[in-house]
Design an enzyme around this catalytic site. Sequence first.
Site, mmCIF file in Angstrom:
data_model
loop_
_atom_site.group_PDB
_atom_site.id
_atom_site.type_symbol
_atom_site.label_atom_id
_atom_site.label_comp_id
_atom_site.label_asym_id
_atom_site.label_seq_id
_atom_site.Cartn_x
_atom_site.Cartn_y
_atom_site.Cartn_z
ATOM 1 N N GLY A 1 -5.006 -3.593 23.107
ATOM 2 C CA GLY A 1 -3.786 -2.902 22.680
ATOM 3 C C GLY A 1 -3.994 -1.546 22.028
ATOM 4 O O GLY A 1 -3.046 -0.949 21.533
ATOM 5 N N TYR B 1 4.245 -6.351 17.082
ATOM 6 C CA TYR B 1 4.498 -5.595 15.852
ATOM 7 C C TYR B 1 5.355 -4.359 16.152
ATOM 8 O O TYR B 1 6.404 -4.139 15.539
ATOM 9 C CB TYR B 1 3.170 -5.187 15.190
ATOM 10 C CG TYR B 1 3.352 -4.121 14.146
ATOM 11 C CD1 TYR B 1 4.014 -4.401 12.954
ATOM 12 C CD2 TYR B 1 2.893 -2.810 14.366
ATOM 13 C CE1 TYR B 1 4.212 -3.403 12.001
ATOM 14 C CE2 TYR B 1 3.089 -1.826 13.425
ATOM 15 C CZ TYR B 1 3.747 -2.121 12.242
ATOM 16 O OH TYR B 1 3.964 -1.129 11.316
ATOM 17 N N ARG C 1 -7.045 9.310 16.585
ATOM 18 C CA ARG C 1 -5.868 8.979 15.785
ATOM 19 C C ARG C 1 -5.542 10.132 14.845
ATOM 20 O O ARG C 1 -6.402 10.950 14.516
ATOM 21 C CB ARG C 1 -6.117 7.720 14.924
ATOM 22 C CG ARG C 1 -6.309 6.432 15.721
ATOM 23 C CD ARG C 1 -4.998 5.952 16.331
ATOM 24 N NE ARG C 1 -5.169 4.734 17.088
ATOM 25 C CZ ARG C 1 -5.524 4.673 18.377
ATOM 26 N NH1 ARG C 1 -5.761 5.791 19.044
ATOM 27 N NH2 ARG C 1 -5.610 3.527 18.991
ATOM 28 N N TYR D 1 0.827 -1.223 0.000
ATOM 29 C CA TYR D 1 0.000 0.000 0.000
ATOM 30 C C TYR D 1 0.864 1.277 0.000
ATOM 31 O O TYR D 1 0.854 2.045 -0.970
ATOM 32 C CB TYR D 1 -0.927 -0.076 1.214
ATOM 33 C CG TYR D 1 -1.721 1.157 1.541
ATOM 34 C CD1 TYR D 1 -2.428 1.849 0.563
ATOM 35 C CD2 TYR D 1 -1.789 1.623 2.852
ATOM 36 C CE1 TYR D 1 -3.181 2.965 0.879
ATOM 37 C CE2 TYR D 1 -2.544 2.727 3.192
ATOM 38 C CZ TYR D 1 -3.234 3.407 2.199
ATOM 39 O OH TYR D 1 -3.971 4.515 2.523
ATOM 40 N N THR E 1 2.037 -10.226 0.565
ATOM 41 C CA THR E 1 0.854 -9.399 0.826
ATOM 42 C C THR E 1 0.683 -8.307 -0.227
ATOM 43 O O THR E 1 -0.361 -7.657 -0.270
ATOM 44 C CB THR E 1 0.921 -8.730 2.225
ATOM 45 O OG1 THR E 1 2.126 -7.959 2.293
ATOM 46 C CG2 THR E 1 0.914 -9.757 3.339
ATOM 47 N N LEU F 1 -9.722 1.422 9.912
ATOM 48 C CA LEU F 1 -11.016 2.073 10.149
ATOM 49 C C LEU F 1 -11.667 2.623 8.876
ATOM 50 O O LEU F 1 -12.835 2.330 8.610
ATOM 51 C CB LEU F 1 -10.843 3.199 11.184
ATOM 52 C CG LEU F 1 -12.114 3.968 11.514
ATOM 53 C CD1 LEU F 1 -13.144 3.059 12.174
ATOM 54 C CD2 LEU F 1 -11.803 5.157 12.410
ATOM 55 N N ASN G 1 10.118 -12.319 10.295
ATOM 56 C CA ASN G 1 9.985 -11.556 9.056
ATOM 57 C C ASN G 1 10.512 -10.127 9.203
ATOM 58 O O ASN G 1 11.320 -9.660 8.394
ATOM 59 C CB ASN G 1 8.516 -11.526 8.635
ATOM 60 C CG ASN G 1 8.334 -10.988 7.229
ATOM 61 O OD1 ASN G 1 8.864 -11.560 6.284
ATOM 62 N ND2 ASN G 1 7.625 -9.892 7.100
ATOM 63 N N ARG H 1 -10.754 -2.771 21.528
ATOM 64 C CA ARG H 1 -9.846 -3.729 20.901
ATOM 65 C C ARG H 1 -8.567 -3.750 21.724
ATOM 66 O O ARG H 1 -8.038 -2.694 22.087
ATOM 67 C CB ARG H 1 -9.560 -3.284 19.454
ATOM 68 C CG ARG H 1 -8.730 -4.261 18.665
ATOM 69 C CD ARG H 1 -8.658 -3.865 17.196
ATOM 70 N NE ARG H 1 -7.953 -2.594 16.994
ATOM 71 C CZ ARG H 1 -7.733 -2.045 15.795
ATOM 72 N NH1 ARG H 1 -8.178 -2.643 14.697
ATOM 73 N NH2 ARG H 1 -7.090 -0.906 15.686
ATOM 74 N N PHE I 1 -14.901 0.099 18.145
ATOM 75 C CA PHE I 1 -14.236 -0.576 19.259
ATOM 76 C C PHE I 1 -14.063 0.345 20.465
ATOM 77 O O PHE I 1 -13.055 1.022 20.598
ATOM 78 C CB PHE I 1 -12.847 -1.080 18.820
ATOM 79 C CG PHE I 1 -12.882 -2.132 17.749
ATOM 80 C CD1 PHE I 1 -13.855 -3.124 17.732
ATOM 81 C CD2 PHE I 1 -11.922 -2.150 16.740
ATOM 82 C CE1 PHE I 1 -13.878 -4.107 16.753
ATOM 83 C CE2 PHE I 1 -11.933 -3.129 15.755
ATOM 84 C CZ PHE I 1 -12.919 -4.106 15.762
HETATM 85 N N1 UDP Z 1 -11.491 0.914 14.821
HETATM 86 C C1 UDP Z 1 -12.826 0.631 15.085
HETATM 87 N N2 UDP Z 1 -13.436 -0.348 14.358
HETATM 88 C C2 UDP Z 1 -12.792 -1.069 13.393
HETATM 89 C C3 UDP Z 1 -11.436 -0.758 13.125
HETATM 90 C C4 UDP Z 1 -10.820 0.238 13.861
HETATM 91 O O1 UDP Z 1 -13.459 1.239 15.946
HETATM 92 O O2 UDP Z 1 -13.415 -1.959 12.792
HETATM 93 C C5 UDP Z 1 -10.818 1.960 15.589
HETATM 94 C C6 UDP Z 1 -9.616 1.439 16.379
HETATM 95 O O3 UDP Z 1 -10.000 1.003 17.652
HETATM 96 C C7 UDP Z 1 -8.727 2.683 16.425
HETATM 97 C C8 UDP Z 1 -9.061 3.434 15.141
HETATM 98 O O4 UDP Z 1 -10.304 2.901 14.685
HETATM 99 O O5 UDP Z 1 -9.102 3.489 17.489
HETATM 100 C C9 UDP Z 1 -8.019 3.232 14.065
HETATM 101 O O6 UDP Z 1 -7.780 1.847 13.915
HETATM 102 P P1 UDP Z 1 -6.956 1.270 12.694
HETATM 103 O O7 UDP Z 1 -7.008 -0.222 12.807
HETATM 104 O O8 UDP Z 1 -7.441 1.875 11.427
HETATM 105 O O9 UDP Z 1 -5.490 1.800 12.933
HETATM 106 P P2 UDP Z 1 -4.492 1.658 14.193
HETATM 107 O O10 UDP Z 1 -4.754 2.874 15.039
HETATM 108 O O11 UDP Z 1 -4.790 0.375 14.888
HETATM 109 O O12 UDP Z 1 -3.148 1.706 13.582
#
Ligand code: UDP
Length: 324
Positions: free
Chosen positions: A283, A141, A220, A12, A36, A190, A92, A281, A207
């Site tokens: 972490g 990660y 974010r 990406y 990927t 998201l 990896n 979610r 989440f």
């Molecule tokens: N998020 C959510 N639902 C989803 C995917 C993500 O509410 O199906 C929330 C997640 O908890 C975070 C934000 O969206 O607060 C961004 O998540 P993403 O996975 O896009 O990026 P990350 O911050 O994990 O790198």
Amino acid sequence: MSNILVTGGAGYIGSHTVHQLLQRGYNVTVLDDLSTGFRDAVPEPRLHICSLFDTEQVTQLLVRQKIDAVVHFAAFIAVGESTKEPEKYFTNNVAGSLSLFSAMAAAGVKKLVFSSTAAVYGNPVSTPILETATIAPVNPYGETKATVERALVWLDQCRGLRSVRLRYFNACGANAEAGLSERHVPETHLIPLLLKAVVTGQPMTIFGTDYPTADGTCIRDYIHVDDLAAAHIAAIEHLLGDGESDVFNVGTGRGFSVREVLAAVENVTGKPVPHVFGDRREGDPAELVADSSKLRSRLGWRPEYTELERIVASAWPSEQRRWA
Ligand code: UDP
């Protein structure tokens, strides 16, 4: 023009960076194992399908293409998966990177841009986050990226490998004109999931609504993939100009909550986003926003996409096709 090797260039952020490098006249070689990435994301003759672990073949490629600098994206990136299969991530992301660095040493290539992440900060004590904040990843990660960052500091001292480490915040959007887009499998991010919910009518899950933020959802820093790509160009130019090793956050400096992103998606698409509220979610820190003033002042970088709606709009055409 200089010769640049891009590992993970079929992915990406990699493919968007390859596109910008080519536009600027660089000679670009892509190394990708297509685990990927996507073959059609890279102009055909530039793609070399090869594993990072094949140190000998990577060395030969570096020598044959007279590579001046490497941009290293190739890595696994799914936080959730990394907690279930940490060995896979350390092998990896860490061992694969070390194989690449050995090949670079053998070929005499001494300039590298490394794809790092805001996940190295873990749960930051305060935001916006400066590069000097404590490195304390909260998932494997982030730990793999922090480990490679540490190795790079030593490789500079011991061997003169100059590197720029770029810590990305939330990459999103797409370059529709170039035919590029986000295509993670499975998709966990998201913005694509909000757009998917609009297209399919199947609800997505928010989440957590009990975070210590104004509306209870996580905040974010959403950075357009073309602005991220531009940060790599700035980093390459810094290194090719004999700049020192350094580390930079790459984000807009502005945070949006999950509910605000949902509202932006509704504005752009003109449709409601079907959604349900779920648990937090594992972490996920409450708030991750970059202080990107160092990148702005030292490398003259500026994000072009400062409005969330423009970012969402750039992803909408490809996400419509993707989930139709
Ligand atoms: N998020 C959510 N639902 C989803 C995917 C993500 O509410 O199906 C929330 C997640 O908890 C975070 C934000 O969206 O607060 C961004 O998540 P993403 O996975 O896009 O990026 P990350 O911050 O994990 O790198």
